[in-house]
Design a protein around this motif. Structure first.
Motif: not given
Length: 659
Positions: A195-202, A244-249
């Motif tokens: 789910s966090w792939d899009e927020e990595e270096e594009d 953790s990513y869900r909480k961050f969102l």
């Protein structure tokens, strides 16, 4: 004609028919659906389990690695960015997916129901469906009636994710491409996409950075090439990162609705920064495991759960004799050579066993196991938690213990003082090494180790002494030496492994460089290097010599616990940055490999020790922490490397792996 790999845009000149013809074209592939000369489907089918008699569906979940690899690389993702994955997938589906006229089983964790597809929303990766006639439903609860299912579809506007649909089998071959295309979408979003792939270096290398390593890890796990402990670690890290990513969102979403000057927003921002830092560390740990090379280099810190029994309640020690068949001649020899010596000292109980594993399991602190000549097949792990002696009665080639089965470990040592001598160990179908020393001291003398994966692993804080032994056949390193351990190798042969000896010098736990003594060993015919040192990349600003140290030492400031914790966090962050950076493997050329190899290894280890001390001193000085006693910062290393011979190793006697 297959399409050439490369970046595809919306205006791709490739025709849909060409994509269909070339998508899975492979003469050797059992899932080849591009050969239209033969009528009928080329795919297998199966009947879903359950009480409901569903029609057969396509069997597409057993594709090989190279089939999925080729599909994602050549036809679906090419060199797209992470932000373009959905767009490229939709474009691919438009070319190969039948837009209507096929049936599928809608599969969820609660129910399965037969539906008909009337249209496909390619951009949303969803199919427009209606319930099939007759109504077929398999449910764990009895409340899913026809009316309830219609209401559920109405709520979903009759649009279902493609990855939840399993295409009903059709032997005409018309829907083969549809079934395979949906399988690739389903597999991708279940096993590859994060789910966090899009927020990595594009960048234009999403396939190389993420898809390929995750795909390889998936198949390495399926084929039992990854230790079970590492698999558990990976899944736990993945779950933690997702949570953790869900909480961050959620936190980020709540911040967008707060007043910019509110106190609550300031508190939430601090929490958000902590969550972000935690997520980044978890992601980097996942990448270490996903990368096959780093996975091999770093391994994982397996904590053995073996519990020592200690001394017997009656305080007695037992001698265990192992023999598949005890003959009178063998018994007389044992009495003359071994048992009479022990019996003269004190009254000793003797127990007889037919296999060595049962003898090991019966041991208490101070026991001795004598293995008589024979070829013993074992299917379990030798878990040695007490200080015992395991010795062969005869020559190693006459006393063979061979392990069968896909257990993680052959010999697992955690005892304070374990001695093993005069035995040949043969390993098969292994995932981990032939001998692992977690802690305590283990002595191996006059033994033969025929390995399958790595040979001997010396974990942190463990001590290993190997004398007059022969080790060969490891697909990894013959001996892996962890930081903070002590390893003494004398008069051994280490050969025909991927690497001879691998010395780990990474900083994630801040352990000392291992203490190593290598005397008169012959390290030869290894595929890579005779000895490899693994160490972090030393940045140029950390390589400069520390000058005028006496002036530094005058300003003594004792670090507080908070400052020390900060220093440790900096160490870990720099390690993660190093580990995901560029890697370099190189060898020091030598005109006389056998003569100069010993000095070369010593020089490199000492240099690594010095650089490590300078790195830590510089980090602490940046925090305003200085140290008066330089010995507290230096990594003292005991090194005795003399008389070793390095012959015919594929890449040379010594190499360094920078991570």
């Amino acid at each position: 004609m297959a399409a050439q790999p490369g970046r595809r845009g919306r205006a791709d000149a490739e025709e849909p028919a060409a994509a269909e013809r070339g998508l899975f074209q492979d003469e050797d592939s059992c899932s080849d659906c591009s050969n239209h000369d033969k009528p009928g489907s080329n795919l297998q089918s199966f009947v879903p389990e359950g009480k409901t008699h569903f029609p057969e569906i396509f069997q597409t979940s057993q594709l090989l690695f190279y089939e999925r690899f080729r599909a994602y690389q050549d036809y679906i993702l090419a060199d797209c960015k992470a932000s373009e994955v959905r767009e490229f997938t939709a474009e691919f589906l438009e070319k190969v997916l039948e837009p209507s006229g096929w049936r599928a089983v809608w599969h969820t964790n609660v129910f399965e129901v037969l539906v008909e597809v009337t249209d496909v929303d390619f951009a949303a990766l969803k199919a427009v469906v209606r319930l099939a006639d007759p109504y077929l439903c398999e449910s764990q609860v009895s409340s899913f009636t026809l009316e309830c299912m219609n209401e559920l579809l109405d709520l979903k506007e009759h649009r279902l994710p493609l990855q939840e649909l399993w295409v009903v089998f059709d032997d005409s071959g018309v829907f083969d491409q549809t079934a395979l295309a949906i399988e690739h979408v389903r597999f991708f979003y279940q096993n590859i996409w994060r789910s966090w792939d899009e927020e990595e270096e594009d960048e234009y290398d999403y396939f190389v950075r993420c898809v390929e390593p995750r795909l390889r890890l998936h198949y390495d796990i399926l084929e039992d090439r990854v230790p079970s402990g590492l698999i558990v670690d990976y899944h736990n890290l993945l779950s933690q990162c997702e949570e953790s990513y869900r909480k961050f969102l959620n936190l980020r979403s709540s911040l967008s609705n707060c007043n910019s000057d509110s106190e609550q927003e300031n508190i939430s921002m601090v929490e958000g920064l902590k969550l972000y830092s935690e997520i980044e560390q978890l992601k980097q740990k996942l990448k270490l495991i996903e990368n096959p090379l780093l996975r091999y280099v770093f391994g994982y810190q397996k904590n053995s759960n073996i519990q020592a029994k200690g001394i017997r309640p009656n305080g007695q020690k037992v001698m265990h004799v192992v023999s598949s068949t005890m003959m009178t001649g063998l018994l007389r020899s044992l009495l003359r050579d071994r048992l009479s010596q022990e019996l003269c000292k004190e009254e000793t109980e003797i127990q007889f066993h037919s296999d060595p594993l049962s003898a090991i399991n019966a041991c208490y602190e101070g026991d001795t196991v004598i293995v008589c000549p024979g070829h013993y097949m074992v299917h379990g792990t030798f878990a040695i938690a007490d200080s015992i002696d395991l010795e062969g009665y005869g020559l190693p080639d006459d006393i063979v213990i061979e392990k069968r089965g896909k257990g993680d470990t052959f010999v697992d040592c955690t005892g304070v003082d374990i001695k093993i001598s005069g035995i040949k160990f043969i390993q098969h179908d292994a995932v981990e090494g032939i001998l692992i020393i977690h802690r305590g001291k283990t002595t191996l003398e006059n033994c033969v180790l025929q390995c399958e994966t790595t040979g001997v692993t010396v974990r942190t804080s463990a001590e290993f002494l190997m004398k007059n032994s022969d080790l060969y056949g490891a697909k990894g390193a013959g001996i892996e030496i962890y930081p903070g351990s002590k390893c003494t190798l004398s008069d051994n042969g280490i050969h025909h492994c991927k690497e001879g000896i691998l010395i780990k010098d990474f900083l994630d736990e801040h352990y000392d460089i291992p203490k190593i003594s290598m005397v008169n060993n012959v390290i030869h015919n290894n595929e890579g290097y005779g000895v490899v040192l693994v160490k972090p990349t030393i940045f140029s600003d950390l390589q400069e010599n520390v000058q005028d140290e006496t002036e530094e030492n005058r300003a003594l400031k004792v670090p507080t616990s908070e400052e020390a914790d900060t220093a440790e966090r900096i160490d870990l962050e720099e390690l993660i940055q190093c580990a995901t950076g560029k890697m370099e493997l190189y060898a020091r050329s030598s005109l006389s490999e056998q003569v100069e190899g010993n000095c070369e290894i010593v020089n490199e280890l000492v240099a690594a020790s010095t650089q490590k001390g300078q790195m830590k001193k510089k980090r602490l000085s940046e925090l305003g922490i200085t140290q008066a006693d330089d010995k507290l910062m230096s990594q003292e290393m005991f090194v005795s490397i003399v008389g070793n011979q390095f012959k015919w190793n594929g890449k040379g006697s010594f190499g360094t792996f920078l991570f």
